[in-house]
Scaffold this motif. Sequence first.
Motif, mmCIF file in Angstrom:
data_model
loop_
_atom_site.group_PDB
_atom_site.id
_atom_site.type_symbol
_atom_site.label_atom_id
_atom_site.label_comp_id
_atom_site.label_asym_id
_atom_site.label_seq_id
_atom_site.Cartn_x
_atom_site.Cartn_y
_atom_site.Cartn_z
ATOM 1 N N HIS A 461 45.361 54.274 38.839
ATOM 2 C CA HIS A 461 46.463 53.554 38.684
ATOM 3 C C HIS A 461 46.863 53.762 37.428
ATOM 4 O O HIS A 461 46.492 53.569 36.330
ATOM 5 C CB HIS A 461 46.039 52.257 38.753
ATOM 6 C CG HIS A 461 47.170 51.043 38.631
ATOM 7 N ND1 HIS A 461 48.130 51.036 39.840
ATOM 8 C CD2 HIS A 461 47.371 50.124 37.839
ATOM 9 C CE1 HIS A 461 48.851 50.051 39.719
ATOM 10 N NE2 HIS A 461 48.884 49.866 38.184
ATOM 11 N N GLU A 462 48.291 54.214 37.442
ATOM 12 C CA GLU A 462 49.073 54.372 36.329
ATOM 13 C C GLU A 462 48.400 55.400 35.291
ATOM 14 O O GLU A 462 48.218 54.817 34.259
ATOM 15 C CB GLU A 462 49.533 52.979 35.703
ATOM 16 C CG GLU A 462 50.398 52.475 36.730
ATOM 17 C CD GLU A 462 51.056 51.052 35.940
ATOM 18 O OE1 GLU A 462 50.631 50.626 34.904
ATOM 19 O OE2 GLU A 462 51.822 50.392 36.760
ATOM 20 N N ARG A 464 45.230 55.690 34.697
ATOM 21 C CA ARG A 464 43.807 55.073 34.564
ATOM 22 C C ARG A 464 42.796 55.591 35.550
ATOM 23 O O ARG A 464 43.367 55.572 37.003
ATOM 24 C CB ARG A 464 43.672 53.564 34.248
ATOM 25 C CG ARG A 464 44.273 53.299 33.277
ATOM 26 C CD ARG A 464 44.580 51.810 32.817
ATOM 27 N NE ARG A 464 43.373 51.266 32.915
ATOM 28 C CZ ARG A 464 42.733 49.966 32.993
ATOM 29 N NH1 ARG A 464 43.597 49.129 33.087
ATOM 30 N NH2 ARG A 464 41.545 49.841 32.979
ATOM 31 N N LEU A 494 42.104 46.379 38.552
ATOM 32 C CA LEU A 494 42.795 47.589 38.187
ATOM 33 C C LEU A 494 44.252 47.615 38.570
ATOM 34 O O LEU A 494 45.037 48.154 37.403
ATOM 35 C CB LEU A 494 42.190 48.521 38.919
ATOM 36 C CG LEU A 494 42.714 49.998 38.592
ATOM 37 C CD1 LEU A 494 42.350 50.420 37.278
ATOM 38 C CD2 LEU A 494 41.986 51.169 39.484
ATOM 39 N N TYR A 496 46.264 44.998 37.995
ATOM 40 C CA TYR A 496 46.700 44.334 37.015
ATOM 41 C C TYR A 496 46.314 44.830 35.607
ATOM 42 O O TYR A 496 46.588 44.112 34.434
ATOM 43 C CB TYR A 496 46.200 42.818 37.163
ATOM 44 C CG TYR A 496 46.946 41.870 38.082
ATOM 45 C CD1 TYR A 496 48.139 41.297 37.869
ATOM 46 C CD2 TYR A 496 46.396 41.808 39.397
ATOM 47 C CE1 TYR A 496 48.797 40.511 38.907
ATOM 48 C CE2 TYR A 496 47.296 41.183 40.406
ATOM 49 C CZ TYR A 496 48.345 40.440 40.050
ATOM 50 O OH TYR A 496 48.749 39.701 40.998
ATOM 51 N N ASN A 497 46.055 45.968 35.427
ATOM 52 C CA ASN A 497 46.003 46.605 34.083
ATOM 53 C C ASN A 497 44.952 46.026 33.050
ATOM 54 O O ASN A 497 45.362 45.758 32.111
ATOM 55 C CB ASN A 497 47.179 46.719 33.579
ATOM 56 C CG ASN A 497 48.112 48.060 34.280
ATOM 57 O OD1 ASN A 497 47.654 48.896 34.667
ATOM 58 N ND2 ASN A 497 49.320 47.652 34.623
ATOM 59 N N GLU A 498 43.792 45.208 33.660
ATOM 60 C CA GLU A 498 42.923 44.678 32.689
ATOM 61 C C GLU A 498 41.953 45.890 32.208
ATOM 62 O O GLU A 498 41.044 46.450 32.605
ATOM 63 C CB GLU A 498 41.902 43.964 33.557
ATOM 64 C CG GLU A 498 40.917 43.072 32.864
ATOM 65 C CD GLU A 498 41.385 42.443 31.578
ATOM 66 O OE1 GLU A 498 41.112 42.645 30.321
ATOM 67 O OE2 GLU A 498 42.346 41.370 31.818
ATOM 68 N N PRO A 499 42.124 46.196 30.776
ATOM 69 C CA PRO A 499 41.538 46.923 29.949
ATOM 70 C C PRO A 499 40.107 46.675 29.554
ATOM 71 O O PRO A 499 39.311 47.241 29.371
ATOM 72 C CB PRO A 499 42.463 47.403 28.828
ATOM 73 C CG PRO A 499 43.367 46.047 28.596
ATOM 74 C CD PRO A 499 43.221 45.266 29.756
ATOM 75 N N ASP A 531 35.441 53.976 33.118
ATOM 76 C CA ASP A 531 36.567 54.401 32.814
ATOM 77 C C ASP A 531 36.747 55.613 32.328
ATOM 78 O O ASP A 531 36.031 56.084 31.425
ATOM 79 C CB ASP A 531 37.280 53.246 31.944
ATOM 80 C CG ASP A 531 37.348 51.830 32.260
ATOM 81 O OD1 ASP A 531 38.071 51.831 33.582
ATOM 82 O OD2 ASP A 531 36.753 51.003 31.986
#
Length: 657
Positions: A461-462, A464, A494, A496-499, A531
């Motif tokens: 995703h994007e 990642r 993923l 929602y881009n939770e890093p 990751d």
Amino acid sequence: MNKKSLGIDLMNRLSYPQKFTLIGFLFAMPLTLVMYLLISEINSRVDFAQKEIYGNEYLRPLRQLREYIPKLQLLDYQGLNHNLSNSDIRANLESKIDANFQSLANTDRQLGQILGASDQFNNIYQNWQTFKLRRSQWSLETYDVVYQKLASDINRLSAHVGDTSNLILDPDLDTYYLMDATLLKLPEMQKILSQIRLISQKSSARSDATPEERAKLITLAGKLRELNQDLAINMEVGFSNNPRGNLRLKLSDNLTKFNSVVEQLTGQIDKLIYPTAVVEYYAYLDGSDRVLNSSFELWDESLKELDFLLQKRIDAFVARKTMISIFVSIILAIVIYLFVSFYRAVMQTVFVLDEASKKMAGGNLNHKIILDNRDELGQVVGAFNKIAEALVGANQEITVLNDRLKTENMRMSAELDVTRKIQQMLLPKDRELKEVVGLDIAGFMEAADEVGGDYYDVLQHEGRVKIGIGDVTGHGLESGVLMIMVQTAVRTLLAYNEPDPVRFLSAINSAIYDNVQRMKCDKNASLALLDYEEGILKLSGQHEEMIVVRCNGSVERFDTIDLGFPIGLDADIAEFVAETIVQLHSGDVVVLYTDGITEAENMDKVLYGLDRLIEVIQINWQRTAAEIRHAVIDDVRSHIGEQKVFDDITLLVLKQK
């Protein structure tokens, strides 16, 4: 072992034939012993009476000798009176005595050893032969000594026979007093009468009697009267105690006659107490002859009746033994018949129960046992029928439930099939794996049941890349649903881009925990997340060890126990979550797996193990990710063989390009 249950324990260990054999043997032992003792006692009494008969048989020729030898002695003194001399009478008497000795010899050959009389008989017979050879050389005084010795030896032999033949120990009053008359009283009275005759004969030869002879006659008469009275009293006792009542009828006349002539003789002799009384020699001779003849008649009849009573006693014992044997045989036959019938009845019931149980086992639950038993086995049959009836009812209920279960299984099978298809649909496709830049990826998942509880995924995703692998406890529908929930939560976070890995895993755990509580199940899951970006792997979450085989063939193992906590087990796991970073170089291989591989069992219950997994990876690390996957899966299947697969098998191979 409890002593109180010893008999029960023994019976429970034996089959019915063994039980009946044991009981029959224990029953037969005391019965055999009692019968043996009883028959032995009867045989002993028969032998006792039979020996008495043998004694009577031996006494008969002795009785003749007691009659003839005193008469022969008397002839010697008759020879002094020329008016009485008769040589023919002597020869006749000696001939009779020889005949009696021959008869006694024949009897002794048969009964001498039994009665122990042979030695005494041989001695008497030898003395008689000596007497005949040397009598011409002897005086009258010597004759008297020899005659007295012969008579004494005959009396001793009679007494010996009475002792050894059990006559003296006869147990019944009637036969005992008959024995007393024939063995004791009459022989003693005959001896006294012979002495009276001899004294009278000697006195008649001199025409006078000395005072000593008169005194001797008076004394002998007194003894004779006393014995006569005792004989009458004893015989009366015998008559009164004769169960058959035959003695008085058979012997009373002879006894009365004998008692009368004795009284007459003793009455004549009693007159000699007066000094002026004349000795009536011929009256005494005639009287004593009459008494002797009467005594021998009484002796013969008494012995005859004694033999008759002894034989009747033997016959009674034999009849009793026969009756007991027949009675016991009949009872034993009845017992054996009942014993065999009881055994057959028991075995028939057992056979019927066995056949009924086999029919029930074959599915025929409507079979009912009909036996005309009113004993405890009948109760067992009744209980069996009740069980059969209960099984029929239960079977009907089970049939209904099975029908419902079949319907439910069809519905569940359809639902499981849908869930399994959803799982397969959610797995990453080969196209997606090939799109991951920098990594050669190959995955494999096989459920132990229709629906598995293992999870793996590769997401982009994007820019990642998120890689996940997990294992829900157990397998089946609940585990499969929980796995889908985990996959959905990972993809959502993923998106929602939770890093942050801590917040990432905490959010997944919170969602899964709430759902597990709502489902009221006890499931939880191990979950590791990676990751990836330009050769850098960031690993977080608790799962099996991560295996890294470097491009030089060395192996590195990364333990995840301190990197997280089981998902869905606790409401908040933030404090347990950590992260580790792994640098990958070209050719490095990363292997992720579930415990379905390392804990796979073969037929000998031996686990596949982590070491064997690493060994296979080391051998094949230079190959592509797909080839490494195939090598591992093939080796696992080879190890499992025919054994059942107990857990889901999942494998994910990453290779740095």
